[in-house]
Every structure is written in structure tokens, then in C-alpha cells.
Design a protein around this motif. Sequence first.
Motif, mmCIF file in Angstrom:
data_model
loop_
_atom_site.group_PDB
_atom_site.id
_atom_site.type_symbol
_atom_site.label_atom_id
_atom_site.label_comp_id
_atom_site.label_asym_id
_atom_site.label_seq_id
_atom_site.Cartn_x
_atom_site.Cartn_y
_atom_site.Cartn_z
ATOM 1 N N TRP A 199 0.818 -1.208 0.000
ATOM 2 C CA TRP A 199 0.000 0.000 0.000
ATOM 3 C C TRP A 199 0.854 1.262 0.000
ATOM 4 C CZ3 TRP A 199 -5.062 -0.741 -0.788
ATOM 5 C CH2 TRP A 199 -5.633 -1.976 -0.424
ATOM 6 N N ASP A 200 2.071 1.198 0.568
ATOM 7 C CA ASP A 200 2.934 2.375 0.659
ATOM 8 C C ASP A 200 3.670 2.613 -0.656
ATOM 9 O OD1 ASP A 200 2.126 2.670 3.216
ATOM 10 O OD2 ASP A 200 4.049 2.198 4.166
ATOM 11 N N ARG A 201 3.804 3.875 -1.015
ATOM 12 C CA ARG A 201 4.461 4.230 -2.262
ATOM 13 C C ARG A 201 5.921 3.762 -2.284
ATOM 14 N NH1 ARG A 201 2.817 7.519 -6.185
ATOM 15 N NH2 ARG A 201 1.064 8.215 -4.900
ATOM 16 N N GLU A 202 6.592 3.845 -1.128
ATOM 17 C CA GLU A 202 7.992 3.435 -1.070
ATOM 18 C C GLU A 202 8.143 1.942 -1.363
ATOM 19 O OE1 GLU A 202 10.660 5.211 -0.878
ATOM 20 O OE2 GLU A 202 9.673 7.137 -0.549
ATOM 21 N N ALA A 203 7.286 1.121 -0.774
ATOM 22 C CA ALA A 203 7.337 -0.319 -1.030
ATOM 23 C C ALA A 203 7.010 -0.623 -2.488
ATOM 24 C CB ALA A 203 6.371 -1.056 -0.105
ATOM 25 N N ILE A 204 6.058 0.114 -3.034
ATOM 26 C CA ILE A 204 5.668 -0.087 -4.434
ATOM 27 C C ILE A 204 6.834 0.246 -5.365
ATOM 28 C CG2 ILE A 204 4.179 0.824 -6.269
ATOM 29 C CD1 ILE A 204 1.951 1.043 -4.141
ATOM 30 N N GLN A 205 7.533 1.351 -5.085
ATOM 31 C CA GLN A 205 8.670 1.737 -5.922
ATOM 32 C C GLN A 205 9.791 0.701 -5.854
ATOM 33 O OE1 GLN A 205 9.662 5.695 -4.585
ATOM 34 N NE2 GLN A 205 8.052 6.658 -5.804
ATOM 35 N N LEU A 206 9.925 0.041 -4.703
ATOM 36 C CA LEU A 206 10.923 -1.013 -4.577
ATOM 37 C C LEU A 206 10.532 -2.239 -5.390
ATOM 38 C CD1 LEU A 206 13.506 -2.117 -3.130
ATOM 39 C CD2 LEU A 206 11.969 -2.934 -1.316
ATOM 40 N N MET A 207 9.240 -2.550 -5.417
ATOM 41 C CA MET A 207 8.757 -3.781 -6.047
ATOM 42 C C MET A 207 8.601 -3.677 -7.561
ATOM 43 S SD MET A 207 8.314 -6.148 -3.789
ATOM 44 C CE MET A 207 7.798 -6.591 -2.145
ATOM 45 N N GLN A 208 8.215 -2.512 -8.055
ATOM 46 C CA GLN A 208 7.856 -2.394 -9.473
ATOM 47 C C GLN A 208 8.947 -2.845 -10.443
ATOM 48 O OE1 GLN A 208 6.111 1.690 -9.494
ATOM 49 N NE2 GLN A 208 4.463 0.739 -10.655
ATOM 50 N N PRO A 209 10.218 -2.510 -10.216
ATOM 51 C CA PRO A 209 11.234 -2.906 -11.204
ATOM 52 C C PRO A 209 11.754 -4.335 -11.053
ATOM 53 C CG PRO A 209 12.232 -1.513 -9.516
ATOM 54 C CD PRO A 209 10.776 -1.614 -9.191
ATOM 55 N N LEU A 210 11.252 -5.094 -10.082
ATOM 56 C CA LEU A 210 11.766 -6.447 -9.858
ATOM 57 C C LEU A 210 11.481 -7.339 -11.068
ATOM 58 C CD1 LEU A 210 10.787 -7.083 -6.117
ATOM 59 C CD2 LEU A 210 12.911 -6.146 -7.053
ATOM 60 N N ILE A 211 12.409 -8.225 -11.371
ATOM 61 C CA ILE A 211 12.263 -9.124 -12.520
ATOM 62 C C ILE A 211 11.607 -10.422 -12.056
ATOM 63 C CG2 ILE A 211 13.477 -10.365 -14.342
ATOM 64 C CD1 ILE A 211 15.723 -8.316 -14.095
ATOM 65 N N PRO A 212 10.386 -10.711 -12.527
ATOM 66 C CA PRO A 212 9.713 -11.948 -12.119
ATOM 67 C C PRO A 212 10.542 -13.179 -12.465
ATOM 68 C CG PRO A 212 8.173 -10.461 -13.211
ATOM 69 C CD PRO A 212 9.545 -9.880 -13.409
ATOM 70 N N ARG A 213 10.480 -14.166 -11.588
ATOM 71 C CA ARG A 213 11.129 -15.466 -11.744
ATOM 72 C C ARG A 213 12.648 -15.394 -11.621
ATOM 73 N NH1 ARG A 213 7.548 -18.342 -16.510
ATOM 74 N NH2 ARG A 213 5.617 -17.242 -16.090
ATOM 75 N N GLU A 214 13.183 -14.198 -11.465
ATOM 76 C CA GLU A 214 14.627 -14.034 -11.294
ATOM 77 C C GLU A 214 14.949 -13.263 -10.019
ATOM 78 O OE1 GLU A 214 16.585 -12.464 -14.721
ATOM 79 O OE2 GLU A 214 15.408 -13.657 -16.124
ATOM 80 N N THR A 215 13.953 -13.101 -9.149
ATOM 81 C CA THR A 215 14.132 -12.323 -7.924
ATOM 82 C C THR A 215 13.602 -13.107 -6.724
ATOM 83 O OG1 THR A 215 13.792 -10.282 -9.195
ATOM 84 C CG2 THR A 215 13.687 -10.121 -6.797
ATOM 85 N N VAL A 216 14.408 -13.143 -5.665
ATOM 86 C CA VAL A 216 14.002 -13.765 -4.402
ATOM 87 C C VAL A 216 13.909 -12.670 -3.343
ATOM 88 C CG1 VAL A 216 14.696 -15.365 -2.563
ATOM 89 C CG2 VAL A 216 14.994 -16.008 -4.961
#
Length: 457
Positions: A199-216
Motif C-alpha cells: 500500500w505504501d508508495r515506497e514499497a511499491i517503488q521497490l517492487m515495481q522494477p523487480l524481474i519476475p522469476r529471477e528475484t528472491v
Amino acid sequence: MHSRCPCNVFQKVAGIIIGKTDVKSFPDRKNIGMDRFTFGFTVKDSPDFFINVSAWGNDAYVNGLASSISIGDCVTIENPLVATKDLEKGDRFCPATPSHYRLLVTEAHSQVCLCADMDTIDRLLSLIHLPVKDSRDFYSLGDIVANGQKLDGSVINILAAVKSVGHFKQFTTSDGRRGQRLEVRLFDDSVSSFPLVCWDREAIQLMQPLIPRETVLFIADAKISFDSFRSGMVATVNSKSIITVNPDTREASLLFSYAKEVSESGALDQDDMPEDVPVESITDVYTVSQLIQKARENPEALFGITYSFISKLDLDSSVSKVIKTRCSKCKFLVTEDLNSCTNQLCPGKDQIVSATTGFDLLVDFTDHTGTLHACSLRSPVAEKALGCTVKEFISLTDGERTAMKWKFLLERCKIYVKIIPSPKMKSGIRGMILDCSLADAGEVNSLGLKHLQICTS
């Protein structure tokens, strides 16, 4: 940085930011009609020690500082005030730290700036990949699902891989407050899809660029709750959570290897059936180029209708390329001589395999705007579209199969399609045909007039 500090002022602290909260405002009790602004961040300067920092001040100072630093930045904090933690008040909403203290920064006393010393930066950067909790202290997704509502309201640690990153959504509440939401789908070797909500913008900004299936991810202090709408458990990132991306731990390394293996096997490409909707409820009509563009803009499933020609339909290939056998539980390809499914995520992986045999085609469809390649056409949709059962198809001659193929290649079809993200595909998306039939000429004509009106308006 130490766990205890005898003084009330540090001259200088250098650390890497491992967590950050959104800016919030409160009425200023000393200045009626004015607001005070605040946000928090957590800095780490060694494998074992990290501390929370709170910034307080007016709108310009706090928002200016918040916009100048991000998670992963190495910062120097000069002249912060030191306060003892009060776990009965605001500190209970902050990440748990090994220190009895917290730091306060204000415009009048302190300065926060990006670290410029390369030796310090080199020393700090590796700390971003060290979880703030014991790397073995986490719940698997299978544990969460198995415990179910017993965990409702709990705060726990999670180690999981990223399956998909959803669409960023903004909204306005009934009382006029603006908010945002992002849902990330997680998986591990026990569960193929589990929701994590930010819900927080900071957490969203951290998550958005993550590469699916290549990120733990190692998520410290995620909140677990029962979602009655989904009838299942969901994890939420909150102000106490610290997310470590691609942790440098043995457990994360094993999960990363598993994620890579299962992704390459195709097991994760099997679609989550709960996303499907009844065909009769799909009404939006698109050209092929509109489908492709809209699907790329929205990482969630897209449903639509297109009036197109099927431009590739290899019915006259060998039967083994047209008819395939899949596990009834997870739809993973299996061979008839196997006793169990080889998909590690299959809910029936330890049981005798139950398989179904049917049409399993990859088709292209094309209109005047472009082509969507390699769309799945499987039984029972394929049987309905072709007007032929698997048993009947096997008994056809090569000539009869070729005639069936050209029945569709020469005519415009009405195709109901579902498109989902697929990193394995060159286009980044994958289509599934939910229904297909020869198009009614009247529908096609009215559609053409409609498009003409749109283009000239």
C-alpha cells in the motif's frame, strides 16, 4: 553504530538505507492550522546493526529530503539527535532494530546527504543483501497456507520468489484521501502463487522494477491476514516490514536455483485458473495491435474479442505435435510411461499421475494491424472450434486434416482470447484462445463501420 549510546548527539553516521516509509502529516499542536510532516528510514552500517531514523519538519524540508534519498542509497547523517525508543508509542510502528535508540533529524540541527566516499560506499553496498532477521527464521508459503486462519493478524518473515508484479493502481477513498496499491505474486517450492500486497508508495517503488522469476525476497515482519473475498491468506507489507531483495544467504540461493529451474521447465507458464472469466461475459472488441499494446501496458490478465484470420494452424503436422497428454492436476506435459507428474509445483506430485489427452496447438491469428503469435488452442475449446473429437481426428487422413486447416485459414474468425504476461515469450505476452468460431458476416460489417466512425471522429 552501536546497540547502546551514552550520548544524545552523534556527530556523523554513515549507512545504507534498507527501509523507508511514506511521508505523513499531522496537525501542529503548537501552531494551530499548520501541519508537521514526517517520514522514517532505516540505515545499516554493519551486518548486525541498523537503526531507525525519523525526519520531522515542514512540508518543504521533509518532502524534499524524502525525494532525495531511496532504499539502497548510502547516506551520511550529520548531527542527528538521539532518543530512547518508546515501544508504547510511535516506535511500535517502526521496524524492529537491535538498538535501544532511534535517530531524529530536523532542518535546524541535522543534515542528510548521499555518501561521497567510495571506500565507505563499497563497504556498505553488500549490506543491502543481508536480511535483518535470521536467514533461517521464515515461513514457507506452504506453511502459511497450511496454518490458514491460525496466522490471521500475525507478523512473520517470508522467503519467496517473485512470480509476477501486478499493475500499479491509484484510488481516492470516500473521505478524499489518495492511495495506491500494488499486488505481487510470490511462489516457492510448495505454493505456485501467493499474494503480497503493498500500500505504501515506497514499497511499491521497490517492487515495481523487480524481474519476475529471477528475484528472491526475504520479507521481515510481513503481516498475514485472511482475505474473505479470496477465501485465502494474503501477506501485506507494512511500516514495520524490511524487504531484502536477492538475499545473500544459502536458503535464498537454493530458492533462486529452484525458481530458475521451474521457470525454464515451463511449469510456471501454466495459468492460474481462478483468473478465468465466463466467455459470455467478454464483450470488449480489439484489433490485434490493440490487444498486444493493451496487454503490454497491463501486467494482469486481459480478456477480449478479435475478428481475425488464423494464419498458422498446423493440423497437418504429425499427430504427436497436435495431440498431447497433460497432468490433470496442473496441466503440465507428461509422457504416458511416467507414474507421477514431474512438475514440482503439482498438487498431486506424490500421487499416481492422472492425465488427459487432447488437442494442444500453438496458433497465430492476424488482422490488418498485426499478428499475435503462438497462442494456445487446447481441448475442449479446440474440439468445439474444429468440430472434431481427438479420436475422430486421429482417424482422419492427411488430406482431410489439411482440408480442416484451410477451412479456418481462409475465413475470418471470431476469437475470444485471454492474454497474460510471459517472460519466456519474445513478445513478453502469451495468448490463450477461449473460444473460436467462423465470424458472422453481419457482425464483421458492423464492426468495420464502427471502426470507420472512430477513425474519422
